[in-house]
Design an enzyme around this catalytic site. Structure first.
Site, PDB file in Angstrom:
ATOM      1  N   CYS A  78       4.347  35.387 -21.105  1.00 21.17           N
ATOM      2  CA  CYS A  78       5.331  35.187 -21.978  1.00 21.17           C
ATOM      3  C   CYS A  78       4.960  34.240 -23.319  1.00 21.17           C
ATOM      4  O   CYS A  78       4.274  34.822 -24.240  1.00 21.17           O
ATOM      5  CB  CYS A  78       6.641  34.545 -21.120  1.00 21.17           C
ATOM      6  SG  CYS A  78       8.319  34.882 -21.764  1.00 21.17           S
ATOM      7  N   HIS A 170       7.072  36.972 -16.170  1.00 23.73           N
ATOM      8  CA  HIS A 170       6.749  35.699 -15.578  1.00 23.73           C
ATOM      9  C   HIS A 170       6.525  36.044 -13.854  1.00 23.73           C
ATOM     10  O   HIS A 170       7.065  35.693 -13.126  1.00 23.73           O
ATOM     11  CB  HIS A 170       7.813  34.897 -15.589  1.00 23.73           C
ATOM     12  CG  HIS A 170       8.111  34.342 -16.914  1.00 23.73           C
ATOM     13  ND1 HIS A 170       7.388  33.109 -17.253  1.00 23.73           N
ATOM     14  CD2 HIS A 170       9.075  34.493 -17.766  1.00 23.73           C
ATOM     15  CE1 HIS A 170       7.871  32.824 -18.729  1.00 23.73           C
ATOM     16  NE2 HIS A 170       8.942  33.821 -18.650  1.00 23.73           N
ATOM     17  N   GLU A 172       4.753  34.214 -12.046  1.00 25.08           N
ATOM     18  CA  GLU A 172       4.763  32.969 -11.678  1.00 25.08           C
ATOM     19  C   GLU A 172       6.195  32.641 -11.028  1.00 25.08           C
ATOM     20  O   GLU A 172       6.183  31.457 -10.327  1.00 25.08           O
ATOM     21  CB  GLU A 172       4.304  31.900 -12.532  1.00 25.08           C
ATOM     22  CG  GLU A 172       4.944  31.424 -13.593  1.00 25.08           C
ATOM     23  CD  GLU A 172       4.951  32.162 -14.761  1.00 25.08           C
ATOM     24  OE1 GLU A 172       4.560  33.381 -14.775  1.00 25.08           O
ATOM     25  OE2 GLU A 172       5.433  32.104 -15.972  1.00 25.08           O
TER      26      GLU A 172
HETATM   27  N1  GLN Z   1      10.951  32.452 -26.276  1.00 23.67           N
HETATM   28  C1  GLN Z   1       9.893  31.757 -25.904  1.00 23.67           C
HETATM   29  C2  GLN Z   1       9.072  31.821 -27.207  1.00 23.67           C
HETATM   30  O1  GLN Z   1       9.361  32.725 -28.093  1.00 23.67           O
HETATM   31  C3  GLN Z   1       9.260  32.297 -24.928  1.00 23.67           C
HETATM   32  C4  GLN Z   1      10.095  32.424 -23.754  1.00 23.67           C
HETATM   33  C5  GLN Z   1       9.298  32.342 -22.135  1.00 23.67           C
HETATM   34  O2  GLN Z   1       8.075  31.923 -22.316  1.00 23.67           O
HETATM   35  N2  GLN Z   1      10.058  32.474 -21.454  1.00 23.67           N
HETATM   36  O3  GLN Z   1       8.097  31.082 -27.152  1.00 23.67           O
END
Ligand code: GLN
Length: 200
Positions: A78, A170, A172
């Site tokens: 992410c 994710h 995790e």
């Molecule tokens: N929205 C976050 C970003 O742009 C990422 C979100 C996440 O890691 N769950 O950095």
């Protein structure tokens, strides 16, 4: 095996727990010296702009780049994916290593978070539970990048470039250890080969 988890901000503890459950030794990375002796590195979910600001402040940007360029497996989930990317469509500090164009918050706001089953190339034993939280998508990939998973509409959510692995979702935050196990196997191979031939 000792695996670093970037611990500037975000859900690094959840990654550490997954690694420990698989018998690896997690190690928190906040300063350049914390990268010594690691067999792999995970960059967690969180806020990619914060990663960039803190990494710059702690002198971590170049050491992180050098670590990933040494061929040791490096995985971004992410925000970690955004931090790995070459192009995020705006001006923010990233490592710029993975030849992907990323769109942040592509599914909307926090309330638009969702889960769905994913078929991931190379992952045995059926669909993987995808947890998407204000997730980015990969809009396009360069020639050296292999797409590992796309949603039904073709949206790319996991990819790999040599030793770099990136997922919009994710693992995790699930109970499913398979993605972490896959990553650890790559770390084991790189360890045995002295990081000379990271791809397999
Ligand atoms: N929205 C976050 C970003 O742009 C990422 C979100 C996440 O890691 N769950 O950095």
């Amino acid at each position: 095996m000792k695996i670093g988890v970037l611990a500037l901000q975000g859900d690094f503890i959840e990654h550490e727990q997954m690694l420990a459950r698989l018998g690896a030794e997690p190690s928190e990375v906040r300063l350049p010296r914390d990268l010594e002796g690691l067999d792999g590195l995970i960059m967690p979910g969180g806020e990619s702009t914060t990663f960039g600001k803190l990494a710059k402040r702690f002198g971590l940007v170049e050491p992180l780049r050098a670590f990933a360029q040494s061929g040791r497996p490096t995985w971004g989930t992410c925000a970690g994916l955004i931090f790995l990317a070459r192009d995020v469509g705006r001006d923010q500090v990233t490592l710029g290593l993975m030849d992907v164009k990323v769109k942040r918050n592509a599914f909307g706001r926090q309330i638009d978070s969702f889960t769905c089953d994913l078929n991931i190339a190379g992952l045995p034993d059926g669909p993987f539970p995808g947890v998407f939280i204000r997730a980015p998508i990969i809009e396009s990939v360069g020639k050296s990048v292999r797409v590992l998973c796309a949603l039904d509409d073709g949206t790319i959510v996991a990819a790999r470039q040599d030793n770099l692995l990136a997922t919009s979702f994710h693992p995790e935050l699930t109970d499913d250890l398979r993605m972490h196990a896959l990553f650890l196997r790559a770390c084991g191979r790189a360890h045995e080969q002295g990081s000379l031939t990271p791809d397999s």
